[in-house]
Design an enzyme around this catalytic site. Structure first.
Site, PDB file in Angstrom:
ATOM      1  N   GLY A 155       0.757  -1.240   0.000  1.00 39.52           N
ATOM      2  CA  GLY A 155       0.000   0.000   0.000  1.00 39.52           C
ATOM      3  C   GLY A 155       0.789   1.293   0.000  1.00 39.52           C
ATOM      4  O   GLY A 155       0.289   2.319  -0.441  1.00 39.52           O
ATOM      5  N   GLU A 172       3.932   3.858   5.896  1.00 38.47           N
ATOM      6  CA  GLU A 172       2.675   3.119   5.754  1.00 38.47           C
ATOM      7  C   GLU A 172       1.669   3.946   4.959  1.00 38.47           C
ATOM      8  O   GLU A 172       1.702   5.176   4.982  1.00 38.47           O
ATOM      9  CB  GLU A 172       2.095   2.816   7.142  1.00 38.47           C
ATOM     10  N   ASP A 173       0.766   3.257   4.299  1.00 41.61           N
ATOM     11  CA  ASP A 173      -0.344   3.936   3.640  1.00 41.61           C
ATOM     12  C   ASP A 173      -1.355   4.405   4.680  1.00 41.61           C
ATOM     13  O   ASP A 173      -1.815   5.534   4.664  1.00 41.61           O
ATOM     14  CB  ASP A 173      -1.011   3.030   2.593  1.00 41.61           C
ATOM     15  N   ASP A 225      -4.475   1.731  11.014  1.00 39.72           N
ATOM     16  CA  ASP A 225      -5.859   1.462  11.403  1.00 39.72           C
ATOM     17  C   ASP A 225      -5.838   0.998  12.869  1.00 39.72           C
ATOM     18  O   ASP A 225      -5.755   1.834  13.763  1.00 39.72           O
ATOM     19  CB  ASP A 225      -6.390   0.406  10.415  1.00 39.72           C
ATOM     20  N   LYS A 280      -6.291   6.486  11.395  1.00 39.50           N
ATOM     21  CA  LYS A 280      -7.670   6.413  11.897  1.00 39.50           C
ATOM     22  C   LYS A 280      -7.637   6.295  13.419  1.00 39.50           C
ATOM     23  O   LYS A 280      -7.645   5.178  13.943  1.00 39.50           O
ATOM     24  CB  LYS A 280      -8.371   5.165  11.352  1.00 39.50           C
ATOM     25  N   VAL A 307     -11.238   3.501   2.974  1.00 41.94           N
ATOM     26  CA  VAL A 307     -10.754   4.333   1.863  1.00 41.94           C
ATOM     27  C   VAL A 307      -9.984   3.510   0.836  1.00 41.94           C
ATOM     28  O   VAL A 307      -9.479   2.424   1.154  1.00 41.94           O
ATOM     29  CB  VAL A 307      -9.851   5.477   2.382  1.00 41.94           C
ATOM     30  N   ASP A 340      -6.053  -0.266  -1.398  1.00 41.35           N
ATOM     31  CA  ASP A 340      -6.907  -1.097  -2.245  1.00 41.35           C
ATOM     32  C   ASP A 340      -8.198  -1.519  -1.567  1.00 41.35           C
ATOM     33  O   ASP A 340      -8.320  -1.529  -0.346  1.00 41.35           O
ATOM     34  CB  ASP A 340      -6.157  -2.366  -2.636  1.00 41.35           C
TER      35      ASP A 340
END
Ligand code: IMP
Ligand code: MG
Length: 177
Positions: free
Chosen positions: A49, A102-103, A106, A134, A156, A162
């Site tokens: 990602g 990181e993308d 979470d 998040k 998202v 993805d």
């Protein structure tokens, strides 16, 4: 940037546009360059990602730096949180200041695993830079040191992220409509 996109069975709407992303990535590049000016940081991009964020961020770095890649997967996808390394970090992290890219953070389990792994492998210092964070979903100890944008507990895609393997190529960030 006002168009809905359809990926597999789902509909997504625009959340963060190209210009906003570019401006923020530039700021992050300056901030990290300033903070780690004398450290010759090693960037460690977490595949898949983070490839787009990594590429854009590195172009904004103003100091000497290096990049390498790693890839992890959770063992069973459920509660255990055990991870396995598909492409592990190697000797190159020893004694280095490592910036994990990181993308999205979470629950935070992925970067928590990576922080511990890199410390065990002898990194001098580990910090995390993520495009998105998040906070409402975060269940870990150390929040990311550098965050592009904070978002709600929503799903998202785009800018490397993805849905079921698709949507990584979108150059803007979209949220489930
Ligand atoms: P964590 O271990 O729960 O922090 O999960 C991090 C990883 O889950 C990210 O690197 C993404 O690959 C994936 N992920 C979490 N949230 C999203 C999302 O909203 N869209 C796409 N991928 C996500
Ligand atoms: Mg990821």
């Amino acid at each position: 940037m006002d168009q809905l996109v359809f990926i597999r069975d789902k509909k997504f709407r625009p959340l963060i546009g190209r210009e906003k992303i570019a401006a923020r990535v530039k700021e992050l590049g300056l901030e990290i360059s300033r903070d780690l000016e004398t450290e010759k940081p090693l960037f460690l991009a977490v595949l898949n990602g983070s490839f787009m964020f990594a590429s854009d961020l590195l172009k904004e770095m103003k100091t000497d730096c290096e990049i390498s890649f790693m890839k992890v997967a959770s063992y069973d996808g459920m509660s255990s949180g055990s991870m396995k390394e598909l492409i592990g970090a190697g000797q190159e992290v020893q004694g280095r200041v490592v910036v994990v890219l990181e993308d999205i953070v979470d629950s935070g389990r992925t970067v928590e695993y990576i922080r511990n792994d890199l410390s065990k492998k002898g990194a001098k210092k580990v910090v995390v830079a993520t495009m998105l964070f998040k906070p409402a979903a975060f269940r870990s100890v150390t929040p990311p040191e550098y965050t592009g944008f904070t978002i709600g507990n929503e799903f998202v895609v785009g800018y490397g992220m993805d849905y079921d393997g698709a949507g990584r190529n979108l150059d803007e960030i979209y949220v489930l409509a």
